[in-house]
Write a protein that holds these residues in place. Structure first.
Motif, PDB file in Angstrom:
ATOM      1  N   LEU A  99     -38.183  47.642  82.198  1.00  0.00           N
ATOM      2  CA  LEU A  99     -38.860  45.274  81.796  1.00  0.00           C
ATOM      3  C   LEU A  99     -39.221  45.380  84.039  1.00  0.00           C
ATOM      4  N   GLY A 100     -38.876  45.672  84.823  1.00  0.00           N
ATOM      5  CA  GLY A 100     -39.802  45.992  85.636  1.00  0.00           C
ATOM      6  C   GLY A 100     -40.936  45.582  86.104  1.00  0.00           C
ATOM      7  N   PRO A 101     -42.066  45.825  85.662  1.00  0.00           N
ATOM      8  CA  PRO A 101     -43.487  45.322  85.883  1.00  0.00           C
ATOM      9  C   PRO A 101     -43.409  44.374  85.111  1.00  0.00           C
ATOM     10  N   ALA A 102     -43.336  44.531  84.054  1.00  0.00           N
ATOM     11  CA  ALA A 102     -43.644  43.204  83.131  1.00  0.00           C
ATOM     12  C   ALA A 102     -42.551  41.273  84.371  1.00  0.00           C
ATOM     13  N   THR A 103     -41.625  41.752  84.308  1.00  0.00           N
ATOM     14  CA  THR A 103     -40.442  40.810  84.921  1.00  0.00           C
ATOM     15  C   THR A 103     -41.939  40.574  86.082  1.00  0.00           C
ATOM     16  N   GLY A 104     -42.320  41.390  87.039  1.00  0.00           N
ATOM     17  CA  GLY A 104     -43.446  41.202  87.840  1.00  0.00           C
ATOM     18  C   GLY A 104     -44.409  40.079  87.156  1.00  0.00           C
ATOM     19  N   ARG A 105     -45.020  40.019  86.049  1.00  0.00           N
ATOM     20  CA  ARG A 105     -46.275  39.631  86.218  1.00  0.00           C
ATOM     21  C   ARG A 105     -45.537  38.264  85.631  1.00  0.00           C
ATOM     22  N   ILE A 106     -44.667  38.586  85.114  1.00  0.00           N
ATOM     23  CA  ILE A 106     -43.979  37.257  84.039  1.00  0.00           C
ATOM     24  C   ILE A 106     -44.088  35.795  85.168  1.00  0.00           C
ATOM     25  N   ILE A 107     -43.113  36.294  86.457  1.00  0.00           N
ATOM     26  CA  ILE A 107     -42.943  35.941  87.362  1.00  0.00           C
ATOM     27  C   ILE A 107     -43.627  35.361  88.062  1.00  0.00           C
ATOM     28  N   ALA A 108     -44.529  35.784  88.044  1.00  0.00           N
ATOM     29  CA  ALA A 108     -46.187  35.420  89.250  1.00  0.00           C
ATOM     30  C   ALA A 108     -47.200  34.313  88.347  1.00  0.00           C
ATOM     31  N   ASP A 109     -46.830  34.427  86.307  1.00  0.00           N
ATOM     32  CA  ASP A 109     -47.435  33.335  86.142  1.00  0.00           C
ATOM     33  C   ASP A 109     -46.643  32.702  85.961  1.00  0.00           C
ATOM     34  N   LEU A 110     -45.156  32.483  86.198  1.00  0.00           N
ATOM     35  CA  LEU A 110     -44.905  31.540  86.029  1.00  0.00           C
ATOM     36  C   LEU A 110     -44.377  30.627  87.291  1.00  0.00           C
ATOM     37  N   ALA A 111     -45.228  31.480  88.434  1.00  0.00           N
ATOM     38  CA  ALA A 111     -45.310  30.499  89.861  1.00  0.00           C
ATOM     39  C   ALA A 111     -46.882  30.297  90.031  1.00  0.00           C
ATOM     40  N   ALA A 112     -48.272  30.581  89.439  1.00  0.00           N
ATOM     41  CA  ALA A 112     -49.282  30.125  89.095  1.00  0.00           C
ATOM     42  C   ALA A 112     -48.961  29.151  87.699  1.00  0.00           C
ATOM     43  N   GLY A 113     -47.852  28.651  87.141  1.00  0.00           N
ATOM     44  CA  GLY A 113     -48.054  27.831  86.375  1.00  0.00           C
ATOM     45  C   GLY A 113     -49.320  28.316  85.185  1.00  0.00           C
ATOM     46  N   ARG A 114     -49.619  29.635  84.554  1.00  0.00           N
ATOM     47  CA  ARG A 114     -49.634  29.994  83.905  1.00  0.00           C
ATOM     48  C   ARG A 114     -49.235  30.282  82.411  1.00  0.00           C
ATOM     49  N   ASP A 115     -49.428  30.323  81.435  1.00  0.00           N
ATOM     50  CA  ASP A 115     -48.478  30.891  79.915  1.00  0.00           C
ATOM     51  C   ASP A 115     -48.113  32.486  79.971  1.00  0.00           C
ATOM     52  N   PRO A 116     -47.380  32.951  80.118  1.00  0.00           N
ATOM     53  CA  PRO A 116     -46.269  33.949  79.507  1.00  0.00           C
ATOM     54  C   PRO A 116     -47.038  34.291  79.244  1.00  0.00           C
ATOM     55  N   GLY A 117     -46.891  34.232  77.622  1.00  0.00           N
ATOM     56  CA  GLY A 117     -47.440  34.394  76.292  1.00  0.00           C
ATOM     57  C   GLY A 117     -46.511  34.820  75.759  1.00  0.00           C
ATOM     58  N   LEU A 118     -44.865  34.645  76.143  1.00  0.00           N
ATOM     59  CA  LEU A 118     -43.421  34.461  75.240  1.00  0.00           C
ATOM     60  C   LEU A 118     -42.645  33.219  75.300  1.00  0.00           C
ATOM     61  N   ASP A 119     -41.929  32.964  74.307  1.00  0.00           N
ATOM     62  CA  ASP A 119     -41.120  32.146  74.627  1.00  0.00           C
ATOM     63  C   ASP A 119     -40.152  32.510  75.839  1.00  0.00           C
ATOM     64  N   MET A 120     -39.571  31.683  76.669  1.00  0.00           N
ATOM     65  CA  MET A 120     -39.024  32.270  78.312  1.00  0.00           C
ATOM     66  C   MET A 120     -37.685  31.059  78.134  1.00  0.00           C
ATOM     67  N   ARG A 121     -37.306  30.775  77.264  1.00  0.00           N
ATOM     68  CA  ARG A 121     -35.845  29.729  77.210  1.00  0.00           C
ATOM     69  C   ARG A 121     -35.224  30.509  77.093  1.00  0.00           C
ATOM     70  N   PRO A 122     -34.926  32.198  76.587  1.00  0.00           N
ATOM     71  CA  PRO A 122     -34.206  32.700  76.412  1.00  0.00           C
ATOM     72  C   PRO A 122     -33.791  33.636  77.791  1.00  0.00           C
ATOM     73  N   PHE A 123     -34.536  33.680  78.295  1.00  0.00           N
ATOM     74  CA  PHE A 123     -34.180  34.718  79.378  1.00  0.00           C
ATOM     75  C   PHE A 123     -33.679  33.245  80.952  1.00  0.00           C
ATOM     76  N   ARG A 124     -33.682  32.064  80.572  1.00  0.00           N
ATOM     77  CA  ARG A 124     -33.366  31.477  81.571  1.00  0.00           C
ATOM     78  C   ARG A 124     -32.518  31.054  82.913  1.00  0.00           C
ATOM     79  N   ILE A 125     -32.183  31.121  83.918  1.00  0.00           N
ATOM     80  CA  ILE A 125     -30.862  31.243  84.843  1.00  0.00           C
ATOM     81  C   ILE A 125     -30.194  30.133  83.917  1.00  0.00           C
ATOM     82  N   ASP A 126     -30.430  29.068  83.321  1.00  0.00           N
ATOM     83  CA  ASP A 126     -29.166  28.331  82.972  1.00  0.00           C
ATOM     84  C   ASP A 126     -28.654  27.830  81.310  1.00  0.00           C
ATOM     85  N   ARG A 127     -29.069  29.592  80.766  1.00  0.00           N
ATOM     86  CA  ARG A 127     -28.508  29.356  79.192  1.00  0.00           C
ATOM     87  C   ARG A 127     -27.323  29.471  79.053  1.00  0.00           C
ATOM     88  N   PHE A 128     -26.606  29.982  80.185  1.00  0.00           N
ATOM     89  CA  PHE A 128     -25.244  29.739  79.448  1.00  0.00           C
ATOM     90  C   PHE A 128     -24.144  28.495  79.974  1.00  0.00           C
TER      91      PHE A 128
END
Ligand SMILES: Cc1cc2nc3c(=O)[nH]c(=O)nc-3n(C[C@H](O)[C@H](O)[C@H](O)COP(=O)(O)OP(=O)(O)OC[C@H]3O[C@@H](n4cnc5c(N)ncnc54)[C@H](O)[C@@H]3O)c2cc1C
Length: 413
Positions: A384-413
């Motif tokens: 998942l390293g490359p996919a993670t990099g792409r998603i973080i770049a999407d988040l930084a650009a305000g683009r839709d990363p194409g999947l529900d990001m809620r399960p991956f949130r840092i504050d989910r616990f």
């Protein structure tokens, strides 16, 4: 806002991939790491792009396995006694994540991000002129013991529900499929969609070299902390330097906890230590990576030799390695292949960065909006390293990363 200066902390597969995707978006990027690129956990993994990996480590019934984990220091999943008091809060969350409904939700989140793994790997490899390093061979799970294969049916059912492709082989087909194996296997599952990297360490080094050749900067220093302004970090403190930044990405693998805390997030990050043995002249080379379903480890035919890698030891970042665990891999390996040439053998231990629910953190910060986090990838960080990099770049650009990001949130616990 484009053309920001991002400081990425960590030069493993996650940090380097993130740096490349941010650079591709036109940002100025500095990677900071006290070690050379790829020298962390990314150095010694099994190199499998494990797109089938929708089953978390904690599955229903794991609670009843905890005594066994404590009693057998060489077992596939072991807990170091002396680390138990520090591990306890994470262990409770790990067990809590093992309920049936929770595991179903986790597998849905993992499948969504795993579907992005191959395209991102291929995109970055092509960018760096390294497409030949990715081999689309599939991988083969092999089972000697009927009872292990019987208990694996649960995993197969979950994989099937998530749309993972696989094919069950008959006993007589196994050796035709993989002639290097001894005739001891009674069951096998072939996953055609999986791939592997011919040299996981070289991949990170070559991606990092491409990042530098394209104008990126790598600073060899450990990050100690941050200068914080009212809206977030303005500088990263590394060695004696202060590096000015517009935004920060924490991608420091198993060492991310302290850095995340300084940026306002207390995360249940632990390490699942894993071991490998690499034989440069093994004399046996399977056609594709294999997975021992009996003993939970992978076997990969790398450019640097035949690697036996895996198992889990919960023992934190500071206890010394127990290389008897690596030797245990070899005991199984000798049975698997018969004769093996062990000349030049190297043993290694690495620190998987692990969240209790086996779901990585891929997230913008909640405390400061100019902070991003990519860590906790556990058993599937190379995948998942490359996919993670792409998603973080999407988040930084305000683009839709194409999947529900809620399960991956840092504050989910
Ligand atoms: C035995 C074994 C087998 C595995 N097999 C596979 C597999 O087949 N497929 C798969 O997908 N995954 C596999 N994994 C998991 C995978 O290796 C990891 O998930 C992945 O390497 C994590 O990458 P990372 O970039 O997050 O961390 P790392 O590669 O550990 O990189 C983190 C970097 O951060 C740096 N760092 C730490 N603290 C600081 C600081 N304060 N300042 C600056 N830099 C810092 C470190 O020096 C390090 O270079 C395996 C793991 C093990 C142990």
């Amino acid at each position: 806002m484009s053309n920001r200066h991002f400081v990425v902390i960590g030069a493993g597969i996650v940090g380097v991939s993130t740096a490349l995707y941010l650079q591709k978006d036109g940002h100025q990027v500095t990677v900071v790491d006290g070690r050379d690129p790829g020298e962390g956990t990314s150095k010694g993994n099994a190199a499998v792009i494990a797109t089938e990996s929708v089953v978390p480590v904690a599955t229903p019934g794991i609670l009843w396995d905890v005594p066994k984990m404590l009693m057998d220091p060489l077992g596939p999943l072991a807990i170091r006694w002396s680390y138990l008091p520090r591990l306890a809060p994470w262990l409770l969350r790990f067990v809590a994540a093992s309920g049936e409904k929770k595991v179903e939700q986790i597998s849905i989140a993992l499948r969504a991000v795993l579907l992005q793994a191959m395209p991102a790997h291929k995109e970055l490899a092509a960018l760096a002129g390294q497409s030949l390093m990715i081999k689309d061979t599939g991988w083969l799970g092999i089972f000697e013991k009927d009872e292990k294969f019987a208990s694996y049916q649960w995993d197969l059912e979950l994989q099937k529900r998530r749309g993972v492709q696989f094919q069950i082989l008959k006993q007589e087909e196994i050796r035709q499929f993989e002639p290097s194996l001894q005739p001891i296997y009674r069951h096998a599952v072939y996953y055609p969609e999986n791939s592997y990297v011919t040299d996981n360490f070289a991949l990170v080094q070559r991606l990092a070299a491409h990042f530098v050749a394209s104008g990126g900067r790598i600073v060899k220093s450990d990050v100690k902390g941050f200068e914080l302004g009212p809206t977030g970090p303005t500088h990263v403190r590394a060695g004696g330097d202060k590096i000015a930044c517009d935004a920060v990405v924490v991608a420091a693998g198993a060492w991310s906890k302290k850095l995340a805390r300084q940026l306002g997030h207390d995360v249940p990050l632990e390490t699942e230590r894993g071991y490998h043995v690499t034989l440069p002249k093994a004399g046996r080379m399977p056609r594709m990576p294999l997975y021992s379903g009996d003993h939970s480890f992978a076997i990969t035919p790398l450019d640097v030799g035949l690697r036996f890698a895996g198992t889990v030891e919960l023992g934190g970042l500071d206890l010394p390695p127990n290389y008897a665990r690596a030797e245990k891999l070899m005991i199984h390996g000798r049975r698997m292949f018969g004769e093996l040439n062990e000349e030049g053998r190297s043993d290694w231990m690495g620190f998987r960065p692990s969240m209790p629910d086996s779901v990585p953190v891929i997230s913008q910060g909640g405390r400061f909006r100019n902070t991003y986090f990519g860590f906790g990838h556990g058993h599937i960080g190379l995948t998942l390293g490359p996919a993670t990099g792409r998603i973080i770049a999407d988040l930084a650009a305000g683009r839709d990363p194409g999947l529900d990001m809620r399960p991956f949130r840092i504050d989910r616990f």
